[in-house]
Scaffold this active site. Structure first.
Site, short mmCIF file in Angstrom:
data_model
loop_
_atom_site.label_atom_id
_atom_site.label_comp_id
_atom_site.label_asym_id
_atom_site.label_seq_id
_atom_site.Cartn_x
_atom_site.Cartn_y
_atom_site.Cartn_z
N HIS A 63 0.85 -1.19 0.00
CA HIS A 63 0.00 0.00 0.00
C HIS A 63 0.89 1.24 0.00
CE1 HIS A 63 -3.60 2.37 0.66
NE2 HIS A 63 -2.96 3.01 1.63
N ASP B 77 -6.55 -8.67 5.56
CA ASP B 77 -7.66 -9.22 6.35
C ASP B 77 -8.95 -8.68 5.73
OD1 ASP B 77 -7.42 -6.94 9.24
OD2 ASP B 77 -7.94 -6.60 7.13
C1 GRF Z 1 1.06 0.65 -6.14
O1 GRF Z 1 1.49 1.84 -5.52
C2 GRF Z 1 0.17 -0.13 -5.21
O2 GRF Z 1 0.54 -0.08 -3.86
C3 GRF Z 1 -1.13 0.59 -5.41
O3 GRF Z 1 -1.22 0.81 -6.80
C4 GRF Z 1 0.13 0.94 -7.31
C5 GRF Z 1 0.29 -0.07 -8.40
O4 GRF Z 1 1.35 0.34 -9.21
N1 GRF Z 1 -2.25 -0.20 -4.92
P1 GRF Z 1 1.88 -0.66 -10.35
O5 GRF Z 1 0.67 -1.20 -11.07
O6 GRF Z 1 2.65 -1.75 -9.65
O7 GRF Z 1 2.77 0.22 -11.20
#
Ligand code: GRF
Length: 195
Positions: free
Chosen positions: A108, A140
């Site tokens: 995240h 979760d």
């Molecule tokens: C990442 O920052 C992830 O944490 C978030 O969306 C982004 C996805 O980037 N949920 P990518 O598709 O890996 O370039």
């Protein structure tokens, strides 16, 4: 050596970093399949690395639960030791989390519990915070509420846009994710008792 399935929705740049890490002979995990909830650009990394991929298009199902059941069928078939959500922009139904958890981890782009949800980068920027971060958690049934496996602070610069801030966060996410998967694979990190 553990097997990993990665689920994405977007460009998969974090996925690609993990794929590159798994190419190292001494990395204790390998990606056996890459799945998406749409025709994600990131599925192209699967063909680049000769890895099977699957698409369970969310919009083809009448409910999250129905989508989840088809996704679960795919996950059962791959029977991976670990499921990594790397830019999956979809909440998993409780039935999927209950069946496969705690062997599901997620990256995240914020310093959880700060700024959970689909717009963590935008929310951090809007808050005026001088720093945000990146986190790797166990999935979760909440929204980014699972046990934190790793996290690191990332500065917010005065002239940042959502895009520039996100691009500064992603390399940190990638490093944390690659290390977390390695630690799960070696048993250093036990997902059943991660705290
Ligand atoms: C990442 O920052 C992830 O944490 C978030 O969306 C982004 C996805 O980037 N949920 P990518 O598709 O890996 O370039």
């Amino acid at each position: 050596m553990i097997s990993v399935v990665v689920l994405i929705s977007g460009s998969g740049s974090n996925l690609r970093a993990l794929l590159e890490a798994t190419s190292a002979v001494d990395y204790p995990a390998h990606v056996v399949a890459i799945g998406a909830d749409r025709e994600a650009d990131g599925l192209g990394h699967a063909s680049d690395f000769g890895i099977p991929s699957f698409d369970v298009p969310y919009t083809s199902f009448s409910s999250r639960e129905e989508w989840g059941e088809e996704l679960a069928e795919q996950l059962r078939a791959w029977n991976a030791d670990l499921i990594v959500l790397s830019g999956l922009m979809r909440l998993l139904p409780e039935s999927v989390v209950d069946e496969f958890g705690p062997r599901i981890i997620n990256t995240h782009p914020a310093y959880l519990p700060e700024f959970p949800g689909a717009h963590g980068v935008r929310d951090a920027l809007a808050s005026g915070a001088s720093e945000t971060g990146a986190s790797v958690i166990v999935v979760d049934n909440g929204v980014d509420t699972g046990p934190i496996l790793a996290q690191e602070r990332v500065p917010v610069l005065p002239d940042d846009t959502e895009a520039s801030l996100h691009e500064r966060i992603k390399p940190v996410e990638r490093r944390l994710l690659i290390d977390a998967v390695r630690r799960v694979a070696t048993g250093e990190l036990d997902l059943t008792t991660p705290a």
